[in-house]
Design an enzyme around this catalytic site. Structure first.
Site, PDB file in Angstrom:
ATOM      1  N   GLY A 102     -13.131   3.846   6.318  1.00  0.00           N
ATOM      2  CA  GLY A 102     -13.642   2.487   6.207  1.00  0.00           C
ATOM      3  C   GLY A 102     -15.100   2.393   5.826  1.00  0.00           C
ATOM      4  N   ASN A 104     -16.441   1.345   2.986  1.00  0.00           N
ATOM      5  CA  ASN A 104     -16.699   0.032   2.380  1.00  0.00           C
ATOM      6  C   ASN A 104     -16.710  -1.062   3.435  1.00  0.00           C
ATOM      7  OD1 ASN A 104     -17.044  -0.080  -0.595  1.00  0.00           O
ATOM      8  ND2 ASN A 104     -15.159   1.117  -0.597  1.00  0.00           N
ATOM      9  N   LYS A 181      -1.301   0.556   1.678  1.00  0.00           N
ATOM     10  CA  LYS A 181       0.015  -0.073   1.684  1.00  0.00           C
ATOM     11  C   LYS A 181       0.056  -1.249   0.707  1.00  0.00           C
ATOM     12  CE  LYS A 181       2.076   2.348   4.939  1.00  0.00           C
ATOM     13  NZ  LYS A 181       3.335   3.093   4.701  1.00  0.00           N
ATOM     14  N   HIS A 199     -10.656  -0.479  -6.401  1.00  0.00           N
ATOM     15  CA  HIS A 199      -9.925   0.669  -6.947  1.00  0.00           C
ATOM     16  C   HIS A 199     -10.931   1.591  -7.630  1.00  0.00           C
ATOM     17  CE1 HIS A 199      -6.423   2.779  -8.563  1.00  0.00           C
ATOM     18  NE2 HIS A 199      -7.074   2.855  -9.716  1.00  0.00           N
TER      19      HIS A 199
END
Length: 333
Positions: A102, A104, A181, A199
């Protein structure tokens, strides 16, 4: 480490004049006057560090400004209205989804505390209850939701329960930060144009099912692409097919491995300074390894989160989203 020369098309016919900080000579920059004005045009940057900087002692923007610039800034401050966030603008509620450490998420959360992002992280959603991002959230007192429900376990929420929980927290935006997911249709429909993902490649290339983590960077290198970088996009019912909102660009070098390219996407540091006279610097692109890097992915996501919370996203007639500049409402990033 020794910094590389960065060239932006140096002219061999027009004269250039070096400008160097004599007191702290850690770089030299070549500029040339424009033929039609007194403005300076950046033609190249040469870096040769003499000292090692950490985030604590790295020089601030004011360090590079000359006396004339500072005096002009002081005069403008008395006449130019405050361009900060409208104090009447409601703070936005953010839900962040993670599957790993985590990083970001941490950057966005810290930006909300500093006021860079006019919002608050109201809840964290994860598919791995013991991941680093979930542990950090609990340490900060942020509620953690497990989704999706694990097989053969009573823990976790269903799609319907997740939508209900996020609505109970009055969530405005959902930020996917390394969440692996697929987002269910129920959630996409419940929060239209309000879910975002980051991404690690320049979409639409190297995206889709199976393209995540180091696999993305391996595919980029194998393709022979010369550039890569993170993309922030709207989330729809499929992997990496939503509208692109923002991108950052880094070079792919001839001797890159997937690991070095992944590091560059995260660690490329670009620090911008305003120029207003011949004694100041326009832009310095620094390829120095810091003890704690400002990551390009992190910086980009924080900038997008700030734009979302300040309601600076506008949609072009053809359905392309744009980010309105905070400094100039007529300019789009």
């Amino acid at each position: 480490m020794e910094a590389q020369n960065l060239s932006f098309g140096l002219s061999s016919t027009l004269p250039t004049s070096p400008i160097q900080n004599q007191k702290n000579p850690f770089f030299q920059i070549l500029l040339k006057p424009s033929s039609s004005s007194n403005n300076l045009i950046l033609k190249g940057v040469f870096l040769k560090p003499h000292v090692s900087f950490s985030p604590k002692n790295f020089p601030s923007k004011e360090f590079f400004q000359c006396r004339n610039c500072l005096q002009r800034t002081e005069r403008e401050a008395t006449t130019v209205p405050d361009s900060g966030v409208n104090k009447e603008l409601r703070k936005k509620k953010l839900a962040v989804f993670v599957s790993g450490g985590g990083s970001n998420f941490r950057s966005i959360y810290e930006a909300t505390l500093e006021g860079t992002v006019h919002g608050e992280v109201a809840v964290l959603v994860t598919n791995k209850n013991d991941c680093g991002g979930a542990k950090y959230a609990r340490e900060q007192g942020i509620p953690v939701i497990l989704f999706p429900k694990a097989k053969n376990s009573s823990e976790g929420l269903s799609e319907e329960d997740l939508v209900g929980s996020l609505r109970a927290y009055n969530i405005d935006f959902i930020l996917l930060a390394g969440y692996l997911k697929l987002i269910p249709t129920e959630l996409v429909q419940a929060f239209p144009r309000s879910i975002f993902n980051i991404h690690p490649s320049l979409l639409p290339s190297f995206g889709g099912k199976g393209y995540y983590g180091i696999k993305v960077h391996k595919a980029v290198i194998a393709s022979g692409a010369r550039y890569s970088g993170p993309t922030i996009h709207y989330v729809d019912e499929h992997y990496d097919t939503g509208r692109i909102l923002a991108q950052g660009v880094v070079p792919v070098l001839a001797n890159d491995t997937a690991e070095t390219l992944a590091a560059r996407v995260l660690q490329e540091v670009i620090i911008s300074f305003n120029i207003s006279c011949y004694e100041c610097i326009i832009v310095v692109a620094i390829n120095i390894e810091f003890s704690c890097c400002m990551c390009k992915e992190h910086k980009l996501y924080v900038e997008v989160a700030a734009a979302l919370c300040e309601e600076r996203i506008v949609w072009r007639e053809d359905g392309v989203p744009l980010i309105r500049s905070k400094e100039d409402p007529n300019h789009y990033k």
